[in-house]
Design a protein around this motif. Structure first.
Motif, PDB file in Angstrom:
ATOM      1  N   ARG A  98       0.846  -1.197   0.000  1.00 26.82           N
ATOM      2  CA  ARG A  98       0.000   0.000   0.000  1.00 26.82           C
ATOM      3  C   ARG A  98       0.880   1.244   0.000  1.00 26.82           C
ATOM      4  NH1 ARG A  98      -5.043   1.540   0.269  1.00 26.82           N
ATOM      5  NH2 ARG A  98      -5.725  -0.628   0.227  1.00 26.82           N
ATOM      6  N   GLN A  99       0.456   2.263  -0.725  1.00 31.97           N
ATOM      7  CA  GLN A  99       1.178   3.519  -0.828  1.00 31.97           C
ATOM      8  C   GLN A  99       0.524   4.594   0.039  1.00 31.97           C
ATOM      9  OE1 GLN A  99       3.972   3.597  -3.708  1.00 31.97           O
ATOM     10  NE2 GLN A  99       3.652   1.754  -2.486  1.00 31.97           N
ATOM     11  N   THR A 100       1.272   5.653   0.315  1.00 36.18           N
ATOM     12  CA  THR A 100       0.729   6.715   1.168  1.00 36.18           C
ATOM     13  C   THR A 100      -0.480   7.394   0.526  1.00 36.18           C
ATOM     14  OG1 THR A 100       2.335   8.297   0.254  1.00 36.18           O
ATOM     15  CG2 THR A 100       2.915   7.186   2.327  1.00 36.18           C
ATOM     16  N   GLY A 101      -0.574   7.352  -0.788  1.00 41.39           N
ATOM     17  CA  GLY A 101      -1.708   7.965  -1.473  1.00 41.39           C
ATOM     18  C   GLY A 101      -2.895   7.034  -1.654  1.00 41.39           C
ATOM     19  N   GLY A 102      -2.791   5.792  -1.127  1.00 39.12           N
ATOM     20  CA  GLY A 102      -3.898   4.849  -1.212  1.00 39.12           C
ATOM     21  C   GLY A 102      -3.784   3.831  -2.322  1.00 39.12           C
ATOM     22  N   GLU A 103      -2.826   3.997  -3.238  1.00 40.59           N
ATOM     23  CA  GLU A 103      -2.603   3.005  -4.285  1.00 40.59           C
ATOM     24  C   GLU A 103      -1.972   1.749  -3.685  1.00 40.59           C
ATOM     25  OE1 GLU A 103      -3.648   3.527  -7.502  1.00 40.59           O
ATOM     26  OE2 GLU A 103      -4.513   5.310  -6.572  1.00 40.59           O
ATOM     27  N   VAL A 104      -2.075   0.638  -4.396  1.00 43.17           N
ATOM     28  CA  VAL A 104      -1.438  -0.610  -3.973  1.00 43.17           C
ATOM     29  C   VAL A 104      -0.605  -1.137  -5.129  1.00 43.17           C
ATOM     30  CG1 VAL A 104      -1.770  -2.984  -3.181  1.00 43.17           C
ATOM     31  CG2 VAL A 104      -3.291  -1.176  -2.358  1.00 43.17           C
ATOM     32  N   LEU A 105       0.694  -1.309  -4.893  1.00 43.85           N
ATOM     33  CA  LEU A 105       1.593  -1.847  -5.906  1.00 43.85           C
ATOM     34  C   LEU A 105       1.778  -3.343  -5.722  1.00 43.85           C
ATOM     35  CD1 LEU A 105       4.461   0.824  -6.017  1.00 43.85           C
ATOM     36  CD2 LEU A 105       2.520   0.588  -7.573  1.00 43.85           C
ATOM     37  N   VAL A 106       1.964  -4.033  -6.845  1.00 42.78           N
ATOM     38  CA  VAL A 106       2.305  -5.451  -6.844  1.00 42.78           C
ATOM     39  C   VAL A 106       3.651  -5.580  -7.545  1.00 42.78           C
ATOM     40  CG1 VAL A 106       1.594  -7.774  -7.506  1.00 42.78           C
ATOM     41  CG2 VAL A 106      -0.145  -6.037  -6.999  1.00 42.78           C
ATOM     42  N   GLY A 107       4.631  -6.109  -6.850  1.00 41.39           N
ATOM     43  CA  GLY A 107       5.982  -6.231  -7.395  1.00 41.39           C
ATOM     44  C   GLY A 107       6.981  -5.764  -6.358  1.00 41.39           C
ATOM     45  N   PRO A 108       8.235  -5.600  -6.727  1.00 43.19           N
ATOM     46  CA  PRO A 108       8.779  -5.820  -8.066  1.00 43.19           C
ATOM     47  C   PRO A 108       9.385  -7.203  -8.219  1.00 43.19           C
ATOM     48  CG  PRO A 108      10.411  -4.724  -6.715  1.00 43.19           C
ATOM     49  CD  PRO A 108       9.210  -4.945  -5.833  1.00 43.19           C
ATOM     50  N   ASN A 109       9.574  -7.603  -9.466  1.00 41.11           N
ATOM     51  CA  ASN A 109      10.408  -8.761  -9.755  1.00 41.11           C
ATOM     52  C   ASN A 109      11.858  -8.279  -9.834  1.00 41.11           C
ATOM     53  OD1 ASN A 109      10.210  -7.259 -12.068  1.00 41.11           O
ATOM     54  ND2 ASN A 109       9.501  -8.926 -13.377  1.00 41.11           N
ATOM     55  N   ALA A 110      12.740  -9.108 -10.339  1.00 41.77           N
ATOM     56  CA  ALA A 110      14.150  -8.707 -10.452  1.00 41.77           C
ATOM     57  C   ALA A 110      14.726  -9.309 -11.734  1.00 41.77           C
ATOM     58  CB  ALA A 110      14.945  -9.175  -9.239  1.00 41.77           C
ATOM     59  N   VAL A 111      14.808  -8.486 -12.772  1.00 42.11           N
ATOM     60  CA  VAL A 111      15.267  -8.931 -14.092  1.00 42.11           C
ATOM     61  C   VAL A 111      16.557  -8.197 -14.440  1.00 42.11           C
ATOM     62  CG1 VAL A 111      14.673  -9.109 -16.533  1.00 42.11           C
ATOM     63  CG2 VAL A 111      12.883  -9.293 -14.808  1.00 42.11           C
ATOM     64  N   LEU A 112      17.559  -8.940 -14.858  1.00 44.68           N
ATOM     65  CA  LEU A 112      18.809  -8.314 -15.267  1.00 44.68           C
ATOM     66  C   LEU A 112      18.545  -7.299 -16.373  1.00 44.68           C
ATOM     67  CD1 LEU A 112      21.946  -8.260 -15.074  1.00 44.68           C
ATOM     68  CD2 LEU A 112      21.966 -10.006 -16.874  1.00 44.68           C
ATOM     69  N   ALA A 113      18.971  -6.053 -16.153  1.00 42.67           N
ATOM     70  CA  ALA A 113      18.849  -5.007 -17.176  1.00 42.67           C
ATOM     71  C   ALA A 113      20.174  -4.873 -17.901  1.00 42.67           C
ATOM     72  CB  ALA A 113      18.461  -3.674 -16.529  1.00 42.67           C
ATOM     73  N   LEU A 114      20.122  -4.407 -19.134  1.00 43.68           N
ATOM     74  CA  LEU A 114      21.337  -4.260 -19.936  1.00 43.68           C
ATOM     75  C   LEU A 114      21.681  -2.800 -20.171  1.00 43.68           C
ATOM     76  CD1 LEU A 114      20.827  -7.222 -22.400  1.00 43.68           C
ATOM     77  CD2 LEU A 114      22.251  -7.132 -20.346  1.00 43.68           C
TER      78      LEU A 114
ATOM     79  N   ALA B 236      25.454 -19.146 -12.270  1.00 42.00           N
ATOM     80  CA  ALA B 236      25.038 -19.724 -10.993  1.00 42.00           C
ATOM     81  C   ALA B 236      23.528 -19.650 -10.786  1.00 42.00           C
ATOM     82  CB  ALA B 236      25.755 -19.015  -9.840  1.00 42.00           C
ATOM     83  N   HIS B 237      22.885 -18.647 -11.398  1.00 43.88           N
ATOM     84  CA  HIS B 237      21.472 -18.411 -11.077  1.00 43.88           C
ATOM     85  C   HIS B 237      20.587 -18.344 -12.319  1.00 43.88           C
ATOM     86  CE1 HIS B 237      22.832 -17.616  -7.003  1.00 43.88           C
ATOM     87  NE2 HIS B 237      23.630 -16.664  -7.437  1.00 43.88           N
ATOM     88  N   TRP B 238      20.957 -19.075 -13.378  1.00 46.59           N
ATOM     89  CA  TRP B 238      20.244 -18.943 -14.642  1.00 46.59           C
ATOM     90  C   TRP B 238      18.792 -19.414 -14.538  1.00 46.59           C
ATOM     91  CZ3 TRP B 238      18.304 -23.305 -17.056  1.00 46.59           C
ATOM     92  CH2 TRP B 238      18.841 -24.532 -16.651  1.00 46.59           C
ATOM     93  N   ARG B 239      18.518 -20.408 -13.721  1.00 47.54           N
ATOM     94  CA  ARG B 239      17.136 -20.887 -13.591  1.00 47.54           C
ATOM     95  C   ARG B 239      16.233 -19.806 -13.016  1.00 47.54           C
ATOM     96  NH1 ARG B 239      20.210 -25.408 -12.366  1.00 47.54           N
ATOM     97  NH2 ARG B 239      19.735 -27.288 -13.597  1.00 47.54           N
ATOM     98  N   THR B 240      16.733 -19.144 -11.973  1.00 41.45           N
ATOM     99  CA  THR B 240      15.964 -18.052 -11.386  1.00 41.45           C
ATOM    100  C   THR B 240      15.812 -16.916 -12.382  1.00 41.45           C
ATOM    101  OG1 THR B 240      16.720 -18.621  -9.159  1.00 41.45           O
ATOM    102  CG2 THR B 240      15.905 -16.381  -9.489  1.00 41.45           C
ATOM    103  N   GLY B 241      16.870 -16.658 -13.163  1.00 38.41           N
ATOM    104  CA  GLY B 241      16.805 -15.604 -14.168  1.00 38.41           C
ATOM    105  C   GLY B 241      15.721 -15.862 -15.203  1.00 38.41           C
ATOM    106  N   ILE B 242      15.612 -17.103 -15.649  1.00 41.47           N
ATOM    107  CA  ILE B 242      14.576 -17.457 -16.626  1.00 41.47           C
ATOM    108  C   ILE B 242      13.188 -17.275 -16.016  1.00 41.47           C
ATOM    109  CG2 ILE B 242      13.549 -19.391 -17.895  1.00 41.47           C
ATOM    110  CD1 ILE B 242      16.398 -20.399 -18.398  1.00 41.47           C
ATOM    111  N   LYS B 243      13.037 -17.701 -14.784  1.00 38.66           N
ATOM    112  CA  LYS B 243      11.742 -17.563 -14.101  1.00 38.66           C
ATOM    113  C   LYS B 243      11.343 -16.096 -13.974  1.00 38.66           C
ATOM    114  CE  LYS B 243       9.466 -18.560  -9.686  1.00 38.66           C
ATOM    115  NZ  LYS B 243       9.655 -19.131  -8.319  1.00 38.66           N
ATOM    116  N   GLU B 244      12.287 -15.254 -13.570  1.00 33.67           N
ATOM    117  CA  GLU B 244      11.987 -13.829 -13.402  1.00 33.67           C
ATOM    118  C   GLU B 244      11.670 -13.173 -14.750  1.00 33.67           C
ATOM    119  OE1 GLU B 244      11.967 -11.786 -10.455  1.00 33.67           O
ATOM    120  OE2 GLU B 244      11.780 -13.773  -9.560  1.00 33.67           O
TER     121      GLU B 244
END
Length: 396
Positions: free
Chosen positions: A258-274, A302-310
């Protein structure tokens, strides 16, 4: 003679550092920011959570500065009439396999001095969040939300009132140390400082190289995408609902906030950015630089499976929704709409290890904040005190 200190970066950490040095040291402080506004990146692209200190290893810099920072931030928001609401957080276990992790998390929170931690069963958690499900949870009643961009803007005013200046649209182009002076070319101007503190966030590596201190870790950006709840769905969440985090990662998983303005966010995920400012998939501006760091590829191996899932969760709305429905099953795809995302500056070591704790290096007259991801916003005022204590005093 008045000490002259430069601070690179007008995010919440850089501004807090500038305020502290101007107020406590009486220094003449100049903040250099490449964007046209303060808090343009991580400060302005996060979920607004004031973390209580549940997750961090006892004795770590994160644990100590988070707990100190919460108290300082709460008082600061009260003093300046800034939004600050203790809405509380549930960390929910959805499987029996998560029970030991949940119990360990409760013990860690208590070791860190987090007040009011309670362990709840399936019925008790629904008294806190009636639409949430799980086999158990821990409740942190004093976890709060605030408006971090508003805090940053107030800090910038403080710096000005203390005689300092915040120079927007002043990207740092070159740094040179000579005769005990740090010369900085920013925008079209040259500045001379006795000390320079770099709070560059996503631009840390670039500025560190200019200063001649590339270091043993590098920033690897991770994009975090958000959805927002629409209409009546906002009433399904009272406060903050989090999963039990995977202890292998410094990321907390998709949660509902929940945000201070009353909105509700869902997230975040974590995806490698380039790209360091890779808010969208098509931005690959820093592709070579990011993948050129040996730690990036070692981390990916080391974490490619998690990377694919995200990545799948990023591309397929249904997968993202399923992560949220694990805790609030009444949600439907129609309840979610895209919201602005953010990019996290995460330090990665040469061996591929994700650096978990805050990291601050001192190189003579240059102080580099190497790693300041979440809970850096929560901890910002305490980080500022910590840095003020290690910035070498000027001796003339």
């Amino acid at each position: 003679m008045t000490e002259k200190i430069g601070v690179v970066g007008a995010g919440i950490v850089g501004l807090a550092v500038a305020r502290e040095l101007a107020g406590v040291r009486g220094a003449e402080v100049t903040v250099l920011e490449k964007e046209s506004r303060v808090g343009a990146h991580q400060t302005g692209h996060n979920s607004g959570v004031v973390h209580a200190g549940i997750y961090y290893p006892p004795g770590s810099l994160k644990a100590r500065l988070c707990r100190e920072g919460v108290a300082l931030l709460k008082d600061y928001c009260a003093a300046h009439a800034l939004p600050y609401q203790e809405v509380g957080k549930l960390v929910v276990a959805s499987t029996r396999a998560e029970r030991p992790l949940l119990r360990a998390l409760a013990e860690r929170a208590r070791a860190n001095g987090v007040p009011g931690i309670a362990e709840l069963d399936a019925l008790a958690l629904r008294e806190i969040e009636p639409h949430a499900v799980g086999i158990g949870a821990i409740h942190s009643p004093h976890t709060a939300i605030c408006d971090f961009p508003a805090v940053a803007r107030r800090l910038a005013l403080d710096v000005a009132e203390l005689g300092g200046s915040v120079r927007l649209s002043h990207p740092v182009r070159a740094i040179r140390e000579r005769s005990g002076v740090v010369e900085v070319l920013a925008g079209r101007r040259k500045f001379a400082f006795d000390r320079l503190v770099v709070c560059g966030g996503l631009g840390t590596d670039t500025v560190a190289r200019m200063a001649g201190h590339p270091g043993d870790v590098r920033i690897v950006p991770f994009r975090g995408e958000f959805y927002a709840l629409k209409g009546a769905a906002k009433e399904l969440v009272r406060g903050l609902i989090y999963p039990v985090p995977d202890p292998r990662y410094p990321f907390l998983g998709v949660h509902l906030t929940r945000q201070t303005g009353g909105e509700v966010l869902v997230g975040p995920n974590a995806v490698l950015a380039l790209a360091y400012e890779g808010y969208r998939w098509r931005n690959i501006r820093n592709f070579g630089q990011i993948l050129g760091w040996p730690g990036t590829l070692r981390m990916a191996r080391a974490h490619w499976r998690t990377g694919i899932k995200e990545t799948y969760g990023s591309l397929v709305k249904r997968a993202f929704l399923n992560g949220a429905r694990r805790y609030v099953p009444e949600l439907t795809a129609a309840d979610l709409e895209r919201a602005p995302g953010g990019v996290r500056a995460q330090a990665v070591a040469r061996d591929g290890r994700l650096v978990d704790d805050f990291v601050v290096d001192v190189h003579g007259n240059v102080v580099l904040v190497r790693n300041a991801p979440s809970p850096a916003a929560t901890s910002s005022l305490a980080i500022a005190r910590h840095i003020a204590g290690i910035v070498p005093a000027l001796v003339r």
